[in-house]
Design an enzyme around this catalytic site. Structure first.
Site: not given
Length: 201
Positions: A9, A12, A73, A179, A185
């Site tokens: 949810r 970003k 995760d 980033k 990620r």
């Protein structure tokens, strides 16, 4: 147009995956989040590692919606804390998602640690589960060190105290595009690009 569920949810995270697909020239995939599908029971994150939690979340999401699903995760692994908070990063202070309390606790735990021993890495495991098809789990790491004063407003979690290797800015001071390029990620999601190309056909 294929719908791809990113089991989050967090706006970003959704924005990050959408930007990566655009940057990689992958068309015909619409990224949606948990807010865009009917609610389903989400299993608690009980695996001892990032990979296990990511895969369980993606399996749940794919099974509940019938859509190909990605889940991640991620957390921070601090050298002087023997790799903790690790999978407990989001709830290190005891309450899930209280960024300020988590930061305060980590900094308190490191108060006696000399600056040169403040090494850390952000870690992200991402899993892609295609209903009736393949399951792929990948991992990305972003090394750096921690500082004692928060700086920057672009990130969340531990970003304001994490300075990536080769940088003088914290990850919360980087532009989103910078980033995406460097982060744990971003690395993990880009490692799924080959599988996402197959999905897009």
């Amino acid at each position: 147009m294929i719908k791809l569920l990113l089991a989050t949810r967090n706006a970003k995270k959704l924005g990050e995956l959408r930007r990566i697909l655009v940057a990689e020239g992958i068309e015909g995939v619409e990224v949606i989040g948990l807010a865009d599908v009917p609610e389903f029971p989400e299993a608690p994150e009980t695996a001892p590692d990032f990979e296990g939690n990511a895969l369980a979340k993606a399996q749940d999401a794919a099974a509940a919606t019938g859509l190909p699903a990605i889940a991640d995760d991620s957390g921070i692994s601090v050298d002087a804390l023997n790799g903790m908070p690790g999978v407990l990063s989001a709830r290190w202070s005891g309450k899930h998602g209280d960024d300020e309390a988590n930061l305060d606790l980590v900094l308190a735990q490191l108060s006696d640690t000399p600056d040169e021993r403040m090494g850390a890495a952000f870690v992200c495991a991402a899993a892609l589960v295609v209903p009736g098809g393949d399951e792929t789990v990948v991992r990305g790491e972003w090394r750096g060190s921690l500082i004692r004063e928060r700086r920057g407003t672009n990130g969340f979690g531990y970003d304001p105290i994490f300075v990536p290797e080769g940088e003088s800015r914290t990850s919360a001071e980087l532009e989103p595009s910078e980033k995406d390029e460097a982060s744990h990620r971003g690395k993990a999601l880009r490692a799924l690009v080959g599988e996402l190309r197959k999905l897009a056909g």
